[in-house]
Structure formats: structure tokens, C-alpha cells
Write a protein that holds these residues in place. Sequence first.
Motif, mmCIF file in Angstrom:
data_model
loop_
_atom_site.group_PDB
_atom_site.id
_atom_site.type_symbol
_atom_site.label_atom_id
_atom_site.label_comp_id
_atom_site.label_asym_id
_atom_site.label_seq_id
_atom_site.Cartn_x
_atom_site.Cartn_y
_atom_site.Cartn_z
ATOM 1 N N SER A 1 0.833 -1.206 0.000
ATOM 2 C CA SER A 1 0.000 0.000 0.000
ATOM 3 C C SER A 1 0.867 1.254 0.000
ATOM 4 N N GLN A 2 2.006 1.194 0.689
ATOM 5 C CA GLN A 2 2.896 2.346 0.690
ATOM 6 C C GLN A 2 3.553 2.528 -0.669
ATOM 7 N N ARG A 3 3.944 1.425 -1.317
ATOM 8 C CA ARG A 3 4.545 1.533 -2.653
ATOM 9 C C ARG A 3 3.534 2.053 -3.667
ATOM 10 N N ASN A 4 2.302 1.611 -3.544
ATOM 11 C CA ASN A 4 1.271 2.021 -4.501
ATOM 12 C C ASN A 4 0.852 3.470 -4.315
ATOM 13 N N ASP A 5 0.902 3.961 -3.080
ATOM 14 C CA ASP A 5 0.433 5.328 -2.807
ATOM 15 C C ASP A 5 1.348 6.000 -1.785
ATOM 16 N N PRO A 6 2.600 6.306 -2.174
ATOM 17 C CA PRO A 6 3.555 6.882 -1.218
ATOM 18 C C PRO A 6 3.140 8.256 -0.708
ATOM 19 N N GLN A 7 2.346 8.992 -1.455
ATOM 20 C CA GLN A 7 1.903 10.305 -0.984
ATOM 21 C C GLN A 7 0.887 10.171 0.146
ATOM 22 N N ARG A 8 0.127 9.101 0.124
ATOM 23 C CA ARG A 8 -0.848 8.870 1.189
ATOM 24 C C ARG A 8 -0.182 8.270 2.418
ATOM 25 N N TYR A 9 0.895 7.492 2.181
ATOM 26 C CA TYR A 9 1.566 6.814 3.288
ATOM 27 C C TYR A 9 3.061 7.147 3.318
ATOM 28 N N PRO A 10 3.418 8.419 3.460
ATOM 29 C CA PRO A 10 4.843 8.746 3.574
ATOM 30 C C PRO A 10 5.422 8.150 4.850
ATOM 31 N N THR A 11 6.708 7.878 4.827
ATOM 32 C CA THR A 11 7.347 7.246 5.985
ATOM 33 C C THR A 11 7.129 8.055 7.249
ATOM 34 N N ILE A 12 7.240 9.380 7.155
ATOM 35 C CA ILE A 12 7.123 10.219 8.353
ATOM 36 C C ILE A 12 5.742 10.056 8.997
ATOM 37 N N LEU A 13 4.724 9.829 8.190
ATOM 38 C CA LEU A 13 3.376 9.628 8.728
ATOM 39 C C LEU A 13 3.297 8.303 9.494
ATOM 40 N N LEU A 14 3.862 7.242 8.919
ATOM 41 C CA LEU A 14 3.823 5.940 9.566
ATOM 42 C C LEU A 14 4.624 5.939 10.863
ATOM 43 N N GLU A 15 5.756 6.634 10.867
ATOM 44 C CA GLU A 15 6.557 6.719 12.090
ATOM 45 C C GLU A 15 5.841 7.542 13.153
ATOM 46 N N SER A 16 5.185 8.611 12.736
ATOM 47 C CA SER A 16 4.428 9.435 13.682
ATOM 48 C C SER A 16 3.288 8.633 14.293
ATOM 49 N N GLN A 17 2.630 7.827 13.474
ATOM 50 C CA GLN A 17 1.539 7.003 13.979
ATOM 51 C C GLN A 17 2.051 5.968 14.981
ATOM 52 N N ALA A 18 3.224 5.379 14.700
ATOM 53 C CA ALA A 18 3.807 4.411 15.637
ATOM 54 C C ALA A 18 4.196 5.089 16.949
ATOM 55 N N ASP A 19 4.709 6.320 16.878
ATOM 56 C CA ASP A 19 5.001 7.078 18.104
ATOM 57 C C ASP A 19 3.720 7.331 18.892
ATOM 58 N N CYS A 20 2.647 7.622 18.172
ATOM 59 C CA CYS A 20 1.350 7.878 18.809
ATOM 60 C C CYS A 20 0.834 6.621 19.503
ATOM 61 N N TYR A 21 0.914 5.482 18.819
ATOM 62 C CA TYR A 21 0.499 4.216 19.437
ATOM 63 C C TYR A 21 1.322 3.922 20.693
ATOM 64 N N ALA A 22 2.615 4.227 20.634
ATOM 65 C CA ALA A 22 3.463 4.035 21.816
ATOM 66 C C ALA A 22 2.970 4.896 22.974
ATOM 67 N N GLY A 23 2.578 6.119 22.671
ATOM 68 C CA GLY A 23 2.060 7.009 23.705
ATOM 69 C C GLY A 23 0.792 6.480 24.337
ATOM 70 N N SER A 24 -0.087 5.882 23.526
ATOM 71 C CA SER A 24 -1.338 5.346 24.082
ATOM 72 C C SER A 24 -1.065 4.165 25.015
ATOM 73 N N PHE A 25 -0.066 3.339 24.659
ATOM 74 C CA PHE A 25 0.298 2.223 25.533
ATOM 75 C C PHE A 25 0.914 2.715 26.836
ATOM 76 N N VAL A 26 1.822 3.685 26.740
ATOM 77 C CA VAL A 26 2.478 4.203 27.941
ATOM 78 C C VAL A 26 1.458 4.830 28.879
ATOM 79 N N ARG A 27 0.448 5.483 28.340
ATOM 80 C CA ARG A 27 -0.621 6.037 29.184
ATOM 81 C C ARG A 27 -1.362 4.919 29.921
#
Length: 465
Positions: free
Chosen positions: A169-195
Motif C-alpha cells: 500500500s505504501q509503494r502504490n500510494d507513497p503520498q498517502r503513506y509517507p514514511t514520516i506519517l507511519l513513524e508518527s503514527q507508531a510514536d502515537c500508538y506508543a504514547g497510548s500504551f504508555v498512558r
Amino acid sequence: MIRSFGAVSAVLVSAVVLSACTVTVQGTPLGAGRVINPDKQEDVDTSFINNTDGGEIDKLAGTVIKDVEKFWEDGFPATFDDKPWQPLRGGYYSVDTSDKAAPPPPCTDQASDVEGNAFYCPSADIIAWDRASLLPVLKEKFGEAAVMLVLAHEMGHAVQRRAGITQQSQRNDPQRYPTILLESQADCYAGSFVRWVSDGKAANLSLDRDSLDPALEAMVLFKDPVGTEQTAQGAHGDAFDRVSAFQDGFEKGAKLCSEITVDNRVFTQRGFISRQDEATGGNLPFDQAIQQLEPDLNAFMKGTADKLGKQWPTPKLDRVTSSPRCSKGDQGPVAYCPNDKTIDMQTKGKLTDLHAKIGDWATGTIVSSRYAVSLLAVLGKPLTGPEAQRTVLCVSGAYSKFLLTREGNGVFTLSPGDLDEAVQVLLGYDYPARDVDGEAPATGFERVAAFRTGAVDGINACDLR
């Protein structure tokens, strides 16, 4: 494609790998701040970890993994329309990167490929970590919460795959799924777990809120190099982007994280726009920075006061050689003086030291916060107490947002990395948050959160009416 927490600094890795050398590593050694519940300490079974040595680092990692699995077992259906959580089919790998003969985990050719890193590999559906020169250094310098944050981030990438975000999905639509977005989302998920852990819901882990500050300081180390474009392959975000995502997850939960898209997420990371800015790392000399700050801050505060029907008095900025002592509390190296409505700034000492150590927006954040106190005085708002402290930070953040989004040739604006400098000074020092009594929020986490309110949403979010 391997999804890693980020590129660790060479200095951090060398602290363990080059143990015979004398190396200075950022951070304060933390003997306390344990996250494994004391009555669970001896119950940790690391046998489910491939290539484990059964030592303290893998006990810590294994305990984190068990609780983060439970978090997603319960939380994934609630976040993704009752879809059940699927455990990692490839499992977990501990890697001894100090041993050239150590077996490498899937998705790598040799153990040294993991040096200084932790990662999720979607093709093998595994999480691996360096138990020799990453996790032990994080634990020693930033506390066990930093290890928890890193591994929770990697599980966040596993969550993305289960939610339907694949390599294809990232290869097919890199503008929708840029790496920085995926990393930001993973940081966000980490924050929800830590809470979740912080709220006392984990079976094996516990977390004192004070332990969050050093964990966020560790996150600052894993930011992208200053000047990295947000569209760059492998971009993870600057410190402001990464800490912001973590705090969003911590404060608002995993559902918000799942809804992050390129349409609703604004990243502050950007490249240099001139060779001169790149050559200086985006930092002005102290005197030049103050020379530009003073009139610009007055213009911004005047515009804000005008909109609220108040007159801005253009407070005099007095340069002093001693520490400001113009109010009953210690405001730090810059102080708003309520009696004569001036601002005292120490021109040698802590302020110039921070300017040299962190950068010019450490100075900008501190100085703008004192103009924010002056604005509160103009508006007839209290100058003491928690609300005043939060509002001062919010206004300072709003000024940063104004500069970041300002356009025009030759205008005073922020350089790449400036907001990272704001994060660093807010995590490490409470000067920008102090009220006129010298009181401030106790944790850097709280200070950054209040600053972010203005930096993300602007001056209207500071509730000045």
C-alpha cells in the motif's frame, strides 16, 4: 522494508561498543525509575524470545512485550471495529551485536546490522532489538521507560500492518503513506500504551509520570538530522513531531492515532532554504538573535493585544549582568518585572550558556515566555498559578507557530531544528514556564504539552479572552 525506531546517534552506540574509551553520553544515569512491578521482577520468563541470554535486559524487554501484547489484545478490537488482534507470527529476537558470530534475526544478514537499533520487519512479522549496545544504554541513561517506549513503537508498526497498511500500500500510494506519517503514527500508538501503563492498567509494568521526561529526552536523540526534508525516504520526524505524536497518543488514545492521515497531520520538519542557514545549523549568534527578537516579539504581542481591545505598552528590555531580581520569585535568566513593567535579561550566564548548548530557539523560547507574562499583565490576567504557567507556555508556542508559518523574503522566521531546541529546553529546564513567583509545572512533559497547544493550534487556543 524494516521499520525501526530511528537512527541512533553514534555517540550513544559507542558508549557500550567502545567500552574501553571515555565517551560522554547525553542524559543523566538513572538507577531508579524501574518500570517492572517489584513483585513481578522474579517472574519474568524470557524463553519466548529467540536467542535470549535470559539477562536483565531481555527480562525488561520481555516484560514490556507481554504487557504491550495484552494492551493490543484488548485495545485493537476497540480501535479497529472489533477486528481481533493477531499475535506476531515470527516472534521476537534479541541480538547480541557485540558478538560477530551471533545469529542474525530475520530480515538481516548479520547481527551487526541491528547495532544501535530496534525494528519491526513486516515480511517476517518479527520485532528485534540490540541487547548489547542499544537497550542497556537507554536503560542506564534514560531509565527503563525509554526501553518501554522504543519497543512499544515497534509494536505500533505491527499494529499498522494488522490495520491494513502494508508495504504494498505504501509503494502504490507513497503520498498517502509517507514514511514520516507511519513513524508518527507508531510514536502515537506508543504514547497510548504508555498512558495505559501510567494509569495502572498493566499487569507487570508500572510508571511514575516523572519517568516520562527522560524517556522523551531519549526520543529527542532519535530525531532526524536537522534539515531533513519530511518527504525524505526513511524520515521519522524532528523532535517536535515525534514528541507531539507520542503526547497525542498519551493524551487522546489509540483511536486518534489510527485516524492520523496526511490530511489532518501537520509536520514541522523541513529542509534548509538557504546555504547560509545550513552552514550555521539555523542558529544566530546571541546578540543578533536578541536584536531581531525584541522588535518582532513586540509586534506579535501588540497585534494580539489589539485584537483583544488592549494597548500594548512595548516593555523595555533591560540587559543586566546579574541574575534578574525584579520580582519576588526567581523567574530564571529572563524576568518580567511587574512593578515597572519591564523585562530584565541576563546577558551572560545561564541564558547564553543555553544558547550555545542547545541553540538560538532555546533563547527564543525563554525570552518569548517573558513577553507572554507581560501580555497576561496587559490583559489583567493572573501572573501566578498553574493556569498562568500554562498560558505563558501556550503564548510562547503560538509565537513559534507564527514564525514557522510566516512567509516573505527576508522576514524573521524559524529555521529547521528550532522547535527541537524548544522541546529540549522545555524538557530540561522550567524557565519558560515560571510565573512571577518562580513556580512552574514540575515535569517537562507538562511544559511541552502546554507549549504545543499554542505551537499547533495558534494564539486562539491560549484562551486569552
